[in-house]
Design an enzyme around this catalytic site. Structure first.
Site, PDB file in Angstrom:
ATOM      1  N   CYS A 108     -48.572  -8.415  44.567  1.00 20.59           N
ATOM      2  CA  CYS A 108     -49.599  -7.726  43.772  1.00 20.59           C
ATOM      3  C   CYS A 108     -49.029  -7.036  42.537  1.00 20.59           C
ATOM      4  O   CYS A 108     -49.603  -7.137  41.452  1.00 20.59           O
ATOM      5  CB  CYS A 108     -50.374  -6.742  44.644  1.00 20.59           C
ATOM      6  SG  CYS A 108     -49.410  -5.429  45.388  1.00 20.59           S
ATOM      7  N   HIS A 160     -50.921  -0.941  47.337  1.00 21.16           N
ATOM      8  CA  HIS A 160     -51.516  -2.176  46.812  1.00 21.16           C
ATOM      9  C   HIS A 160     -52.127  -1.882  45.441  1.00 21.16           C
ATOM     10  O   HIS A 160     -52.651  -0.796  45.204  1.00 21.16           O
ATOM     11  CB  HIS A 160     -52.586  -2.697  47.767  1.00 21.16           C
ATOM     12  CG  HIS A 160     -53.072  -4.077  47.435  1.00 21.16           C
ATOM     13  ND1 HIS A 160     -52.238  -5.173  47.376  1.00 21.16           N
ATOM     14  CD2 HIS A 160     -54.314  -4.541  47.123  1.00 21.16           C
ATOM     15  CE1 HIS A 160     -52.951  -6.249  47.067  1.00 21.16           C
ATOM     16  NE2 HIS A 160     -54.206  -5.894  46.893  1.00 21.16           N
ATOM     17  N   HIS A 176     -56.055  -9.686  42.319  1.00 16.66           N
ATOM     18  CA  HIS A 176     -54.894  -9.148  43.039  1.00 16.66           C
ATOM     19  C   HIS A 176     -54.317 -10.231  43.940  1.00 16.66           C
ATOM     20  O   HIS A 176     -54.940 -11.282  44.150  1.00 16.66           O
ATOM     21  CB  HIS A 176     -55.294  -7.918  43.862  1.00 16.66           C
ATOM     22  CG  HIS A 176     -56.355  -8.167  44.885  1.00 16.66           C
ATOM     23  ND1 HIS A 176     -56.334  -7.632  46.144  1.00 16.66           N
ATOM     24  CD2 HIS A 176     -57.511  -8.904  44.841  1.00 16.66           C
ATOM     25  CE1 HIS A 176     -57.403  -8.005  46.829  1.00 16.66           C
ATOM     26  NE2 HIS A 176     -58.132  -8.778  46.059  1.00 16.66           N
TER      27      HIS A 176
END
Length: 203
Positions: A108, A160, A176
């Protein structure tokens, strides 16, 4: 045998409660400090004393279907933002690989890193450091090119990151890299991501 009364038990109960509360309180390791994003849930922190080695932690797998329809843009994107978004979209479908930086495998933060590298802008290589780069942005002000951060593992920390690619009204789409489906586009209003959303930054 002495008889216990309510008054004689009170100090013991207060002491016991203090011990229990102090043992449950989260503690930062030495040399770490707290950085809160706007709209972050109470107690969520980014510990920056020991950043990940080269990349972010593995996010939790995403099992929901990806966004299929495009949102209509409220305003045209700047030329640089268009390049960043187009670069990020070029990785759609690429598999997830921790520390990866190519179509053969990417994570990511790597997706964000390469997207901004396309306009010669160097960004950090992990999600926690990315959260401290640029200007914090409220959810209501997020625009394409902004970064969105999540507590995907429910560990009370950022682990994340995604890149906003479209916005229409309150609907926000971000791209992502997920562990289960690789690079994909999801909406921030998806209950899974909405409950894990911590905040945004304009890098």
């Amino acid at each position: 045998m002495p008889r216990l009364t309510t008054n004689s038990c009170l100090p013991v109960l207060l002491l016991l409660g203090t011990v229990i509360l102090s043992s449950c309180s989260p503690k930062l390791r030495p040399n770490q400090y707290t950085y809160l994003l706007p709209e972050a849930r109470p107690g969520v922190r980014v510990a920056t004393g020991s950043a990940p080695r080269v990349s972010d932690e593995r996010p939790a797998p995403a099992s929901r279907p990806a966004v299929t329809g495009q949102l209509s843009a409220l305003q045209p994107l700047s030329s640089q933002t268009q390049v960043v978004v187009t670069t990020a979209r070029s990785y759609l479908g690429a598999p997830y690989r921790f520390g990866g930086l190519s179509q053969q495998g990417i994570d990511c933060s790597g997706l964000v890193y390469l997207s901004y590298q396309s306009i010669n802008k160097q960004l950090p290589r992990n999600s926690q450091a990315l959260a401290q780069t640029g200007r914090p942005v409220q959810r209501s002000q997020l625009q394409p090119g902004d970064l969105v951060f999540f507590d995907a593992k429910r560990g009370q920390t950022i682990n994340h990151v995604g890149l906003v690619v479209e916005r229409s009204g309150e609907e926000i789409a971000f791209i992502h890299a997920t562990t289960s489906a690789g690079v994909r586009i999801d909406r921030l209003s998806d209950p899974y991501w909405e409950t894990r959303f911590l905040g945004g930054v304009a890098p």
